[in-house]
Design a protein around this motif. Structure first.
Motif, PDB file in Angstrom:
ATOM      1  N   LEU C   8      14.642  49.275 -70.931  1.00 17.52           N
ATOM      2  CA  LEU C   8      15.529  49.888 -71.925  1.00 17.52           C
ATOM      3  C   LEU C   8      14.661  50.451 -73.050  1.00 17.52           C
ATOM      4  O   LEU C   8      13.854  49.730 -73.643  1.00 17.52           O
ATOM      5  N   GLY C   9      14.816  51.712 -73.328  1.00 15.12           N
ATOM      6  CA  GLY C   9      13.951  52.339 -74.330  1.00 15.12           C
ATOM      7  C   GLY C   9      12.657  52.799 -73.706  1.00 15.12           C
ATOM      8  O   GLY C   9      11.577  52.527 -74.206  1.00 15.12           O
ATOM      9  N   SER C  34      16.246  53.492 -69.390  1.00 11.61           N
ATOM     10  CA  SER C  34      17.159  54.090 -70.364  1.00 11.61           C
ATOM     11  C   SER C  34      16.388  54.793 -71.471  1.00 11.61           C
ATOM     12  O   SER C  34      15.255  54.434 -71.791  1.00 11.61           O
ATOM     13  N   GLY C  35      16.989  55.803 -72.033  1.00 11.59           N
ATOM     14  CA  GLY C  35      16.426  56.548 -73.152  1.00 11.59           C
ATOM     15  C   GLY C  35      17.560  57.380 -73.728  1.00 11.59           C
ATOM     16  O   GLY C  35      17.779  58.499 -73.268  1.00 11.59           O
ATOM     17  N   VAL C  59      18.677  57.233 -68.239  1.00  8.76           N
ATOM     18  CA  VAL C  59      20.132  57.161 -68.404  1.00  8.76           C
ATOM     19  C   VAL C  59      20.434  56.450 -69.725  1.00  8.76           C
ATOM     20  O   VAL C  59      19.533  55.971 -70.401  1.00  8.76           O
ATOM     21  N   THR C  60      21.704  56.379 -70.079  1.00  5.07           N
ATOM     22  CA  THR C  60      22.066  55.546 -71.226  1.00  5.07           C
ATOM     23  C   THR C  60      22.183  54.106 -70.752  1.00  5.07           C
ATOM     24  O   THR C  60      22.371  53.845 -69.567  1.00  5.07           O
ATOM     25  N   CYS C  74      12.986  45.229 -72.889  1.00  4.95           N
ATOM     26  CA  CYS C  74      13.712  45.937 -73.933  1.00  4.95           C
ATOM     27  C   CYS C  74      12.704  46.481 -74.942  1.00  4.95           C
ATOM     28  O   CYS C  74      12.133  45.721 -75.726  1.00  4.95           O
ATOM     29  N   ALA C  75      12.456  47.783 -74.881  1.00  3.39           N
ATOM     30  CA  ALA C  75      11.463  48.421 -75.746  1.00  3.39           C
ATOM     31  C   ALA C  75      12.149  49.323 -76.761  1.00  3.39           C
ATOM     32  O   ALA C  75      11.704  50.426 -77.045  1.00  3.39           O
ATOM     33  N   LEU C  76      13.223  48.815 -77.321  1.00  6.60           N
ATOM     34  CA  LEU C  76      14.021  49.573 -78.291  1.00  6.60           C
ATOM     35  C   LEU C  76      13.506  49.348 -79.714  1.00  6.60           C
ATOM     36  O   LEU C  76      12.747  48.413 -79.966  1.00  6.60           O
TER      37      LEU C  76
END
Lengths: 342, 342, 342, 342
Positions: C8-9, C34-35, C59-60, C74-76
């Protein structure tokens, strides 16, 4: 299965790069490292970044027992290399990273390198190491001559175009940007940080760069006539990488099609969609080569941009790829690491 | 004697460079600095390296009283510049550093910049600011249009060759290497340190760079026929500087002779001895331009290399040189600082 | 065996680094990326260096089906991360690379990050991800909080010294040099190439850097008393890497002995022989951390230097190492690539 | 009025920087340049960036007629300098840029430089060249010893604090970041571009750097007791500049006040507002030194950051400033150029 590997000239940048690649290779095991001036030292003194590896200390070439060695990489300086390889066991597989065995014609060698070749027998048997174009010969070879890093870049961009007859052979201009590691770890004033930082400079101007010998040999052979390109390398403030901008006359779509067709099955050579060009950093520390084509506003002109890492695909990566073929290992073994970005 | 100077758009790199040069100028005195988004701030907040100077705070253009101003440098973004200059006092001397008044033909402007010009009267009176070739017109001008930095470099290298008829006009290839400050202080991903470091990339590929509009205009005018060059700029990991490698067809000696003759009396343009080429760093932070010529191994081909600092000779230095002429000051005033090396 | 991985991210630098590492991981398979702002794009548009990989398009997060996912990285951005993780399936294994779950004390979190935590349940279960010191907890964890890259560097250097009681806890000075990628791909003026090149600057001066929250938490816990260090990070003109110079009071030999003992069995942490110090580049693009100790001419003082790559051992490499533990894979899987030098 | 200037050792970086500064000096005229290994060459061969200047060719020192020379700058290597200066005319004004005359105590010299001094008479008469603190002595001096560039930076930051008694003399930690040009144009492996790029490394660790001799001498003299600082220099990937982070114990406001008071009348030393710190690039290629103070979250601790350009204020600029005083010229003559940014 394990292959015993020796690296001669392990204290230079290509030597270090070979060790880096072999460190995660599934079958290669380094059993000997030579470094004449640094013989007796552990590798971690010369290259502390290799500290975590269990490597043999550096020795002189004379102190290596080649009887159990499956293949030797020779990362010695030009001229030294031919003398050393001439005296190695005649059945030892060798991948040479120097310039000594790249030119087939002894006269061309003498002209570009300023002296007679000292190992004509080996020169005669050497196979030119541009893997994607000499794959079968390399598989069968005992001695493979690694290509120049600039020469590799230019050939990846232009060989398919010459072969396909889609560009004007008399109007090829090649402007190359090369990072500093291509010049090795040698102590030269222009390689000092303070000199190269915030700088760009052309060198070997006017058609005097030795890699032109390779272009002449290879391009002429493909074309079936003499081909002479105009080629200028520039030193840029970067450590690794080559970006080559080729200005050619021909139909851009035909050019793109020729490249796409030539590399359709290749793992390491990637042709970008028409109109896109790669940046140098996209292949850093990897064995990949990216190529892009853009049409010019002037009809019948195109620009072909190719990038690779001079130490990897341009030298040590190519060498490992060739060694894989020579030893019957999967061609991509040890070479699939993704580029390091940023 | 003192000349009152205003700088509009002082918060960008060319604005800062103007201030740097004017700081030791014998007659220029800065009386107003504009920076719309940073209005109200002292310059030392925007550029702490100017902390030692006694400068006016940034204001909006509307807050400047131009009645006592002798000359305004306009370092605003393209498009903004024409709207601002159109509304300035009609007798105010102006040196514009944007692209807005470089192209004489409104259609060419619209084509390259994507829209109709908003200040056609001013465009009509503007003089093209390549000092060494428009000196007398600039001396008499009210509004001078600073050239593109890439465009300046290319013209210094090629104008004398086109004028002397010593090169093939249909075979000009220009490969340019440009440092990052030419793109200004704008927040764009490809200008981030982590993106550009250890990188080189071509941009505005295929003949789409706007400075081609200047080459087309100027080279065609000199030649008396349409001239179209093949031109690719590359972004390199450096802050200041342009190195331009020109591949031309013609006699190298005649080429060198044409350049030597053209610049014999010029202070800032230096032609190197035949066979030598300049490096980018040789002119850093100075108003000098160095040019060198090398013949190629292919008969009738030559490489012409030109270097300058995009922010100085390519922009703010050129602007000060033009302002000197417009105000009747010694042309070299404030511009003789030696390059910074290393 | 294969483990299905979601990132994610994925459009930031740590996302790209995760993909680079996983590209050669023996069991990890990326099934979702995701991005949010770049949803719909192929990864090769965002990061062309990953062109050779067969990756899912961005994707979202909402569009990801987590039912078949074994672990999510999770790299948000900070703050976003806690909101996202709060809403993920409660049995999904997660390695978070943000700052959101590093501090155990909600008050400390609120103080350092300027607001109440939005996922207190998850914060309570999160395990601090400094692998070498929380190995068993990580093995059993569902949610692991990746450490700050600066915080990791400092703890590798100092935890064993605090634990062994060999340094004065009130006299710790930490001077850190950090490369630009630690700040991510965000568009900020000080991260522009032209600003950072030929520059060094301190930031978060005077004890305001958020990673101090981690030092406070961890060092105090080890010491059994409050420990406050003096810490200044500096941004340096490099892309990857951290070099941390620690000035401590204590016996140099005892300090070296404590480090040597602490890391005797660790693969990734290497203590140099007494008197030697590492350089930043020795660990580039790798998961290694090198530490060296030098005694000072002043009795009872020593300098401890630690280096690591902020994107690898300081972030994505650590994350993969933790994921390996959580999924029961060999801890070093995918992480043994040698540093890239030069 | 004109002053005839000789530069001995003009082929190094400090020699080139002297020429750059003198190029726009109102009264200095270069009449002789020595460069033993390059004697006979024009300066433009050694430093093409000086091509536009009308300079004498390089000669050997023996070939210089000193009878008409007003002042000689001596930019020779350490040890060589003392032998040369010993044999120069006894009434010739000399500014030495080497380390040879910095330490007053012959024993301290022998200890730090590893051998007996060969010019004790000259050592006895030499004045320490830190202009802002030895101004009157320098005005009257025949021989001035330029300070170390690191030593200058540290003294600008700390002398006023020691003199004012506002910091704990036993708790001074100095972490210095130095660009590569401080090491000169010498061919050493760690100064190669490929080695230093993307790197940071400490050197002369543990209190062994020779500039400590200057700190010991000067700080002890001011304090009236022995002062020993803990000092570590780091080589960073930049060409010009020093950033020094000083960690001190004392009241931050008192520290800021002491600096502000000390430099209130100084042109070249600028103290920033409380809480702000300079970045290295803010003084590049200039004779300015910027200093900032930040209080720490730990009571009674502060960080003092100082920046200067090692080749200018740290060496050649300081030398010109001293020469101005010795020759009765305005102290700032030739030195007011603004920093080059970006």
């Amino acid at each position: 299965m394990s292959h015993k590997i020796a690296i001669l000239g392990a204290s230079g940048y290509t030597g270090a790069e070979l060790i880096r690649l072999i460190a995660t290779h599934p079958t290669f095991e380094i059993v000997a490292l030579s470094g004449d001036r640094k013989a007796g030292q552990p590798m971690s003194s010369v290259y502390p970044h290799l500290r975590h590896l269990d490597l043999p200390d550096l020795v002189t070439i004379e102190d290596i027992d080649f009887s159990g060695v499956d293949l030797a990489f020779c990362a010695l300086p030009h001229a030294t290399s031919q003398a050393v390889i001439r005296d190695l066991p005649k059945d030892l597989k060798v991948v040479d990273l120097s310039a000594d065995f790249r030119l087939r014609d002894p006269e061309a060698y003498a002209r570009w390198y300023g002296g007679a070749h000292q190992a004509l027998d080996q020169q005669a048997e050497a196979v030119y190491g541009l893997t994607e174009f000499y794959r079968e010969e390399i598989r069968a070879a005992r001695l493979v001559a690694g290509t120049g890093c600039n020469a590799a870049t230019g050939q990846f961009a232009l060989r398919p175009l010459i072969a396909a007859g889609v560009i004007d052979l008399d109007r090829i201009v090649m402007d190359l940007k090369a990072a500093a590691s291509g010049a090795g770890r040698s102590l030269k004033e222009h390689l000092l940080f303070s000199e190269l930082f915030e700088n760009v400079k052309g060198y070997s101007m006017g058609g005097t760069h030795r890699h032109l010998g390779e272009f002449d040999q290879e391009f002429s052979a493909i074309a079936g006539r003499e081909v002479r390109v105009q080629f200028t390398p520039h030193l840029i403030p970067a450590t690794r990488g080559i970006l080559l901008t080729n200005y050619v006359s021909g139909d851009p779509e035909a050019i793109h099609a020729a490249l796409t067709a030539a590399y359709a099955e290749e793992v390491f050579i990637r042709v970008l969609p028409m109109g896109e060009v790669p940046q140098m950093k996209d292949v850093r520390a990897s064995n990949f080569c990216h190529i892009g084509v853009v049409g010019d506003r002037i009809d019948g002109r195109a620009t072909v941009v190719a990038v690779l890492d001079n130490l990897t695909k341009g030298s040590a990566g190519q060498a490992v790829q060739n060694a894989n073929l020579m030893l019957g290992v999967e061609e991509t073994a040890g070479l699939m690491a993704a580029p390091v970005f940023p």
